[in-house]
Design a protein around this motif. Structure first.
Motif, PDB file in Angstrom:
ATOM      1  N   GLN A 158       0.793  -1.139  -0.003  1.00  0.00           N
ATOM      2  CA  GLN A 158      -0.122   0.066   0.140  1.00  0.00           C
ATOM      3  C   GLN A 158       0.957   1.361  -0.156  1.00  0.00           C
ATOM      4  OE1 GLN A 158      -3.885  -0.244   2.610  1.00  0.00           O
ATOM      5  NE2 GLN A 158      -2.487  -1.979   3.393  1.00  0.00           N
ATOM      6  N   LEU A 159       1.835   1.223   0.891  1.00  0.00           N
ATOM      7  CA  LEU A 159       2.592   2.447   0.799  1.00  0.00           C
ATOM      8  C   LEU A 159       3.374   2.796  -0.388  1.00  0.00           C
ATOM      9  CD1 LEU A 159       4.221   2.064   4.469  1.00  0.00           C
ATOM     10  CD2 LEU A 159       2.485   3.788   3.518  1.00  0.00           C
ATOM     11  N   ALA A 160       3.975   1.733  -1.228  1.00  0.00           N
ATOM     12  CA  ALA A 160       4.506   1.918  -2.411  1.00  0.00           C
ATOM     13  C   ALA A 160       3.784   2.194  -3.596  1.00  0.00           C
ATOM     14  CB  ALA A 160       5.379   0.213  -2.712  1.00  0.00           C
ATOM     15  N   LYS A 161       2.817   1.584  -3.484  1.00  0.00           N
ATOM     16  CA  LYS A 161       1.624   2.068  -4.302  1.00  0.00           C
ATOM     17  C   LYS A 161       1.150   3.737  -4.048  1.00  0.00           C
ATOM     18  CE  LYS A 161      -0.032   0.531  -7.319  1.00  0.00           C
ATOM     19  NZ  LYS A 161       0.441   0.252  -8.520  1.00  0.00           N
ATOM     20  N   ALA A 162       1.122   4.144  -2.902  1.00  0.00           N
ATOM     21  CA  ALA A 162       0.877   5.279  -2.547  1.00  0.00           C
ATOM     22  C   ALA A 162       1.565   6.434  -3.105  1.00  0.00           C
ATOM     23  CB  ALA A 162       0.553   5.665  -0.977  1.00  0.00           C
ATOM     24  N   VAL A 163       2.972   6.119  -3.169  1.00  0.00           N
ATOM     25  CA  VAL A 163       4.027   6.923  -3.702  1.00  0.00           C
ATOM     26  C   VAL A 163       4.248   6.943  -5.227  1.00  0.00           C
ATOM     27  CG1 VAL A 163       4.987   7.002  -1.417  1.00  0.00           C
ATOM     28  CG2 VAL A 163       6.001   5.373  -3.246  1.00  0.00           C
ATOM     29  N   GLY A 164       3.426   5.949  -5.919  1.00  0.00           N
ATOM     30  CA  GLY A 164       3.551   5.791  -7.336  1.00  0.00           C
ATOM     31  C   GLY A 164       4.537   4.923  -7.723  1.00  0.00           C
ATOM     32  N   ALA A 165       5.035   3.881  -7.018  1.00  0.00           N
ATOM     33  CA  ALA A 165       5.811   2.782  -7.412  1.00  0.00           C
ATOM     34  C   ALA A 165       5.201   1.733  -7.853  1.00  0.00           C
ATOM     35  CB  ALA A 165       6.584   2.379  -6.339  1.00  0.00           C
ATOM     36  N   ARG A 166       5.741   0.766  -8.571  1.00  0.00           N
ATOM     37  CA  ARG A 166       5.037  -0.567  -9.303  1.00  0.00           C
ATOM     38  C   ARG A 166       5.523  -1.762  -8.270  1.00  0.00           C
ATOM     39  NH1 ARG A 166       6.585  -3.669 -14.794  1.00  0.00           N
ATOM     40  NH2 ARG A 166       4.727  -4.756 -15.059  1.00  0.00           N
ATOM     41  N   VAL A 167       4.647  -2.567  -7.760  1.00  0.00           N
ATOM     42  CA  VAL A 167       4.821  -3.587  -6.714  1.00  0.00           C
ATOM     43  C   VAL A 167       4.767  -4.860  -7.213  1.00  0.00           C
ATOM     44  CG1 VAL A 167       4.127  -4.254  -4.508  1.00  0.00           C
ATOM     45  CG2 VAL A 167       4.045  -1.928  -5.045  1.00  0.00           C
ATOM     46  N   ALA A 168       5.641  -5.787  -7.005  1.00  0.00           N
ATOM     47  CA  ALA A 168       5.853  -7.103  -7.113  1.00  0.00           C
ATOM     48  C   ALA A 168       5.510  -7.791  -5.897  1.00  0.00           C
ATOM     49  CB  ALA A 168       6.891  -7.601  -8.042  1.00  0.00           C
ATOM     50  N   VAL A 169       5.147  -9.014  -5.894  1.00  0.00           N
ATOM     51  CA  VAL A 169       5.145  -9.785  -4.453  1.00  0.00           C
ATOM     52  C   VAL A 169       5.286 -11.196  -4.748  1.00  0.00           C
ATOM     53  CG1 VAL A 169       3.526  -8.081  -3.338  1.00  0.00           C
ATOM     54  CG2 VAL A 169       2.438 -10.021  -4.567  1.00  0.00           C
ATOM     55  N   THR A 170       5.811 -11.713  -3.784  1.00  0.00           N
ATOM     56  CA  THR A 170       5.836 -13.320  -3.594  1.00  0.00           C
ATOM     57  C   THR A 170       4.903 -13.727  -2.427  1.00  0.00           C
ATOM     58  OG1 THR A 170       7.732 -13.444  -2.361  1.00  0.00           O
ATOM     59  CG2 THR A 170       8.184 -13.442  -4.269  1.00  0.00           C
ATOM     60  N   ALA A 171       4.105 -14.759  -2.757  1.00  0.00           N
ATOM     61  CA  ALA A 171       3.172 -15.380  -1.578  1.00  0.00           C
ATOM     62  C   ALA A 171       2.923 -16.823  -2.160  1.00  0.00           C
ATOM     63  CB  ALA A 171       2.259 -14.609  -1.488  1.00  0.00           C
ATOM     64  N   GLY A 172       2.426 -17.761  -1.061  1.00  0.00           N
ATOM     65  CA  GLY A 172       2.095 -18.773  -1.363  1.00  0.00           C
ATOM     66  C   GLY A 172       0.738 -19.330  -1.591  1.00  0.00           C
ATOM     67  N   GLY A 173       0.361 -19.142  -2.722  1.00  0.00           N
ATOM     68  CA  GLY A 173      -0.963 -19.900  -3.203  1.00  0.00           C
ATOM     69  C   GLY A 173      -2.034 -18.852  -3.681  1.00  0.00           C
ATOM     70  N   LYS A 174      -3.041 -19.089  -4.550  1.00  0.00           N
ATOM     71  CA  LYS A 174      -3.709 -18.078  -5.248  1.00  0.00           C
ATOM     72  C   LYS A 174      -4.485 -17.124  -4.275  1.00  0.00           C
ATOM     73  CE  LYS A 174      -4.208 -21.208  -9.243  1.00  0.00           C
ATOM     74  NZ  LYS A 174      -5.270 -21.781 -10.228  1.00  0.00           N
ATOM     75  N   GLU A 175      -5.044 -17.693  -3.168  1.00  0.00           N
ATOM     76  CA  GLU A 175      -5.723 -17.043  -2.379  1.00  0.00           C
ATOM     77  C   GLU A 175      -5.003 -15.687  -1.659  1.00  0.00           C
ATOM     78  OE1 GLU A 175      -7.726 -19.067   0.599  1.00  0.00           O
ATOM     79  OE2 GLU A 175      -8.729 -20.359  -0.747  1.00  0.00           O
ATOM     80  N   LYS A 176      -3.667 -15.751  -1.358  1.00  0.00           N
ATOM     81  CA  LYS A 176      -2.798 -14.950  -0.558  1.00  0.00           C
ATOM     82  C   LYS A 176      -2.500 -13.920  -1.802  1.00  0.00           C
ATOM     83  CE  LYS A 176      -0.828 -17.346   3.331  1.00  0.00           C
ATOM     84  NZ  LYS A 176       0.098 -17.605   3.957  1.00  0.00           N
ATOM     85  N   LEU A 177      -2.137 -14.759  -2.996  1.00  0.00           N
ATOM     86  CA  LEU A 177      -1.936 -13.399  -4.047  1.00  0.00           C
ATOM     87  C   LEU A 177      -2.952 -12.695  -4.434  1.00  0.00           C
ATOM     88  CD1 LEU A 177       0.400 -15.834  -6.292  1.00  0.00           C
ATOM     89  CD2 LEU A 177       1.170 -13.796  -5.052  1.00  0.00           C
ATOM     90  N   ALA A 178      -4.069 -13.253  -4.390  1.00  0.00           N
ATOM     91  CA  ALA A 178      -5.276 -12.629  -4.641  1.00  0.00           C
ATOM     92  C   ALA A 178      -5.648 -11.354  -3.944  1.00  0.00           C
ATOM     93  CB  ALA A 178      -6.757 -13.351  -4.876  1.00  0.00           C
ATOM     94  N   ARG A 179      -5.391 -11.601  -2.269  1.00  0.00           N
ATOM     95  CA  ARG A 179      -5.507 -10.473  -1.449  1.00  0.00           C
ATOM     96  C   ARG A 179      -4.321  -9.385  -1.774  1.00  0.00           C
ATOM     97  NH1 ARG A 179      -7.655 -11.571   3.281  1.00  0.00           N
ATOM     98  NH2 ARG A 179      -7.662  -9.400   3.679  1.00  0.00           N
ATOM     99  N   CYS A 180      -3.149  -9.837  -2.127  1.00  0.00           N
ATOM    100  CA  CYS A 180      -2.121  -8.994  -2.535  1.00  0.00           C
ATOM    101  C   CYS A 180      -2.697  -7.855  -3.575  1.00  0.00           C
ATOM    102  CB  CYS A 180      -0.766  -9.469  -2.720  1.00  0.00           C
ATOM    103  SG  CYS A 180      -0.072 -10.263  -1.432  1.00  0.00           S
ATOM    104  N   ALA A 181      -3.210  -8.501  -4.653  1.00  0.00           N
ATOM    105  CA  ALA A 181      -3.778  -7.801  -5.835  1.00  0.00           C
ATOM    106  C   ALA A 181      -4.716  -6.748  -5.515  1.00  0.00           C
ATOM    107  CB  ALA A 181      -4.417  -8.831  -6.725  1.00  0.00           C
ATOM    108  N   GLU A 182      -5.729  -7.313  -4.470  1.00  0.00           N
ATOM    109  CA  GLU A 182      -6.787  -6.391  -3.761  1.00  0.00           C
ATOM    110  C   GLU A 182      -6.049  -4.973  -3.458  1.00  0.00           C
ATOM    111  OE1 GLU A 182      -8.934  -8.576  -1.173  1.00  0.00           O
ATOM    112  OE2 GLU A 182      -9.980  -9.797  -2.760  1.00  0.00           O
ATOM    113  N   LEU A 183      -4.913  -5.336  -2.690  1.00  0.00           N
ATOM    114  CA  LEU A 183      -4.300  -4.080  -2.216  1.00  0.00           C
ATOM    115  C   LEU A 183      -3.543  -3.137  -3.125  1.00  0.00           C
ATOM    116  CD1 LEU A 183      -2.988  -5.885   1.069  1.00  0.00           C
ATOM    117  CD2 LEU A 183      -4.780  -4.113   0.877  1.00  0.00           C
TER     118      LEU A 183
END
Length: 325
Positions: A158-183
């Protein structure tokens, strides 16, 4: 008062809700009646006997809390008895009362309730100090966050997006990644099935990540350097993947890259106060505006801290786990 005590290091059952001496605020400190605390990986390490509190800190776990000021020590100005606050701690959050250096206090952000505010101080201070104050993430750059669904990860997105950065994440499984996408996460990498080095290169036309926020340590060191862009910055804040690894300095030199490794708990008071002041200046307005918010997975009575630790260690959660008095 009552607090979580640890008579012998061990599993979650080592956390016992028992009577303990009341803290007394010293010079420059206030006493906070704790409404809630939050569970962090450092608390698990302390419970296991691997991460003792700094000298002079409370023996009870808990690196952040929210509550109301009930007493003020000598030399403190700008705060009053009854103020609703949240605080960055060196320990003592798993208790009914805790003494806090005044420089580590924050007002509860506008629009946020007192209990939920306990989810903020440690993660916001960690993310802001490492990603922005040290690594200098700028608008338009790419941040890679390992453990994107964790408390640290959900705030970093959230903080990176708020300052205009592009964000990549690693997480385990589709559900967790979906929550990251929502953020707001732009690039979603399932570390169980995908190679994050290949994925981040593909998503950035071969350039790599400008900043990487890493909780794994040794296990990811070589691959993190491979994933960095030219002039990239790797910020290591955790050692879940071990403490020793071989580093190819030629690869680091070729990218003109930098590696930093920091902890927050043992920093001098003046450094913590500077971080907290920066958080209040830069992050609190974003929270008040609704652009950034803490992600809370579940809340438990503080007497059931053992169960919260079991959930944290299972890695089945997204965001923060709170404990209420």
């Amino acid at each position: 008062m009552y607090a979580i005590t640890i008579e012998q290091p061990g599993g979650p059952e080592a956390l016992v809700w028992a009577e303990a001496p009341d803290p007394v605020p010293g010079d420059g400190e206030v006493l906070v009646e704790v409404a809630a605390s939050a569970v962090n990986r450092a608390d698990v390490l302390q419970r296991q006997g691997f991460y003792n509190p700094p000298p002079g800190a409370s023996p009870h776990p808990g690196l952040e809390c929210s509550g109301r000021i009930s007493a003020i020590g000598a030399g403190v100005s700008g705060w009053s008895v009854g103020d609703e606050v949240c605080a960055l701690l060196s320990g003592g959050g798993y208790a009914q009362r805790v003494a806090v250096p005044a420089g580590q206090l924050l007002p509860v952000p506008a629009g946020l309730d007192l209990v939920t505010a306990a989810a903020l101080p440690e993660v916001v201070s960690t993310v802001w100090s490492n990603v922005f104050m040290v690594a200098g993430l700028r608008p338009g750059e790419t941040l890679l966050v390992h453990g994107g669904s964790s408390g640290i990860g959900t705030m970093a997105i959230q903080l990176a997006k708020a300052v205009g950065a592009r964000v990549a994440v690693t997480a385990g499984g589709k559900e967790k990644l979906a929550r990251c996408a929502e953020l707001g996460a732009d690039i979603l990498i399932d570390y169980r099935e995908q190679d994050f080095v290949e994925e981040i290169r593909a998503a950035t036309d071969g350039a790599g990540a400008d900043v990487i926020l890493d909780i794994m340590g040794a296990k990811y060191l070589t691959r993190n350097v491979d994933a960095l862009a030219v002039n990239g910055r790797l910020a290591i804040i955790g050692l879940q993947g071990g403490v020793k690894a071989e580093l190819n300095l030629a690869a680091l030199l070729a990218k003109r890259a930098a590696i930093t490794a920091t902890t927050l708990r043992a920093r001098p008071l003046e450094e913590k106060a500077a971080i907290v002041a920066a958080v209040r200046e830069h992050v609190w307005p974003l929270i008040a505006a609704g652009r950034v918010h803490p992600v809370v997975h579940a809340t438990y009575p503080m007497s059931e801290a053992a169960q919260a630790h079991r959930v944290l260690e299972s890695s089945s959660h997204v965001g923060k786990l709170l404990l209420t008095t």
